[in-house]
Design a protein around this motif. Structure first.
Motif, mmCIF file in Angstrom:
data_model
loop_
_atom_site.group_PDB
_atom_site.id
_atom_site.type_symbol
_atom_site.label_atom_id
_atom_site.label_comp_id
_atom_site.label_asym_id
_atom_site.label_seq_id
_atom_site.Cartn_x
_atom_site.Cartn_y
_atom_site.Cartn_z
ATOM 1 N N UNK A 91 0.848 -1.200 0.000
ATOM 2 C CA UNK A 91 0.000 0.000 0.000
ATOM 3 C C UNK A 91 0.879 1.244 0.000
ATOM 4 N N UNK A 92 1.906 1.259 0.854
ATOM 5 C CA UNK A 92 2.827 2.402 0.887
ATOM 6 C C UNK A 92 3.555 2.594 -0.429
ATOM 7 N N UNK A 93 3.972 1.497 -1.031
ATOM 8 C CA UNK A 93 4.683 1.553 -2.310
ATOM 9 C C UNK A 93 3.795 2.121 -3.402
ATOM 10 N N UNK A 94 2.572 1.627 -3.490
ATOM 11 C CA UNK A 94 1.649 2.099 -4.530
ATOM 12 C C UNK A 94 1.272 3.554 -4.280
ATOM 13 N N UNK A 95 1.013 3.902 -3.021
ATOM 14 C CA UNK A 95 0.604 5.270 -2.679
ATOM 15 C C UNK A 95 1.675 6.298 -3.007
ATOM 16 N N UNK A 96 2.928 5.911 -2.857
ATOM 17 C CA UNK A 96 4.011 6.865 -3.096
ATOM 18 C C UNK A 96 4.583 6.752 -4.514
ATOM 19 N N UNK A 97 4.059 5.844 -5.314
ATOM 20 C CA UNK A 97 4.574 5.647 -6.665
ATOM 21 C C UNK A 97 3.620 6.157 -7.726
ATOM 22 N N UNK A 98 4.024 5.938 -8.962
ATOM 23 C CA UNK A 98 3.216 6.357 -10.107
ATOM 24 C C UNK A 98 2.970 5.121 -10.965
ATOM 25 N N UNK A 103 -4.794 2.511 -8.871
ATOM 26 C CA UNK A 103 -6.121 2.500 -8.243
ATOM 27 C C UNK A 103 -6.617 1.068 -8.035
ATOM 28 N N UNK A 104 -6.375 0.198 -8.998
ATOM 29 C CA UNK A 104 -6.757 -1.203 -8.878
ATOM 30 C C UNK A 104 -6.015 -1.845 -7.707
ATOM 31 N N UNK A 105 -4.698 -1.629 -7.634
ATOM 32 C CA UNK A 105 -3.904 -2.225 -6.571
ATOM 33 C C UNK A 105 -4.367 -1.737 -5.193
ATOM 34 N N UNK A 106 -4.632 -0.426 -5.080
ATOM 35 C CA UNK A 106 -5.058 0.118 -3.793
ATOM 36 C C UNK A 106 -6.437 -0.407 -3.393
ATOM 37 N N UNK A 107 -7.311 -0.608 -4.370
ATOM 38 C CA UNK A 107 -8.626 -1.171 -4.085
ATOM 39 C C UNK A 107 -8.484 -2.591 -3.532
ATOM 40 N N UNK A 108 -7.671 -3.398 -4.192
ATOM 41 C CA UNK A 108 -7.440 -4.780 -3.764
ATOM 42 C C UNK A 108 -6.807 -4.801 -2.374
ATOM 43 N N UNK A 109 -5.693 -4.092 -2.228
ATOM 44 C CA UNK A 109 -4.921 -4.140 -0.984
ATOM 45 C C UNK A 109 -5.656 -3.490 0.191
ATOM 46 N N UNK A 110 -6.433 -2.451 -0.097
ATOM 47 C CA UNK A 110 -7.198 -1.790 0.967
ATOM 48 C C UNK A 110 -8.201 -2.733 1.607
ATOM 49 N N UNK A 111 -8.876 -3.521 0.786
ATOM 50 C CA UNK A 111 -9.830 -4.501 1.326
ATOM 51 C C UNK A 111 -9.096 -5.582 2.111
ATOM 52 N N UNK A 112 -7.959 -6.011 1.593
ATOM 53 C CA UNK A 112 -7.178 -7.028 2.295
ATOM 54 C C UNK A 112 -6.711 -6.509 3.654
ATOM 55 N N UNK A 113 -6.284 -5.256 3.695
ATOM 56 C CA UNK A 113 -5.828 -4.672 4.955
ATOM 57 C C UNK A 113 -6.937 -4.731 6.001
#
Length: 172
Positions: A91-98, A103-113
């Motif tokens: 989540x940190x990697x995706x949030x601070x990257x380009x 958005x897909x990764x954060x959606x997936x990982x946010x639910x997992x978190x």
């Protein structure tokens, strides 16, 4: 009247087949999904995944390999155990990257978190499709027994203390 029947019935039949075909393409065909109730280890024994920001392909592959723990598929290539530390790091990697599909990764990982893995089939197949997958489409979530067996087979029971008491023997 008979003429209408001879024309109407085949048209109705064709419409039913076409509708069924498109329904089949748009659904997973697995009904309501319930995720396994296995706990997710903290991951204190794991080194960080990334020493520098990973490429989009690497990040995508890592999430894809994590979904293998939660989904049933005929073939799976690669395994990365799901831990809270890995979810947080990604989540940190995706949030601070380009990342193009960030958005897909954060959606997936946010639910997992949040402990919600019911999106794992859709997550697997979305990434599988982005990777132009042709074999190994996920159809359903793994059962608790299947997931526990997968964890033990792939990760050598690394977090045995977390899973102790869940079941004495997979499939039993």
């Amino acid at each position: 009247m008979r003429k209408r029947w001879l024309i109407g019935f085949p048209v109705l039949l064709i419409a039913a087949f076409v509708g069924g075909y498109f329904y089949f393409l748009s659904s997973d065909g697995n009904g309501p999904e319930e995720a396994s109730d296995l706990p997710v280890p903290a991951g204190d024994k794991d080194p960080p995944l990334y020493s520098r920001p990973p490429s989009e392909d690497r990040l995508m592959q890592d999430i894809h390999q994590m979904t293998h723990q939660k989904v049933a598929a005929k073939q799976k290539w690669g395994a990365l155990q799901i831990t809270q530390n890995r979810i947080d790091e990604m989540i940190g990697t995706v949030s601070s990257g380009d990342y193009e599909h960030g958005d897909l990764y954060l959606d997936i990982l946010g639910k997992w978190k949040d402990g919600d893995f019911t999106n794992s089939v859709k997550a697997h197949n979305a990434i599988w499709k982005l990777q132009r997958g042709t074999v190994g489409k996920a159809k359903r979530l793994s059962t608790t027994d299947e997931e526990l067996k997968y964890i033990r087979d792939q990760f050598d029971d690394k977090y045995a203390d977390v899973y102790r008491g869940v079941q004495d023997k997979p499939g039993g």
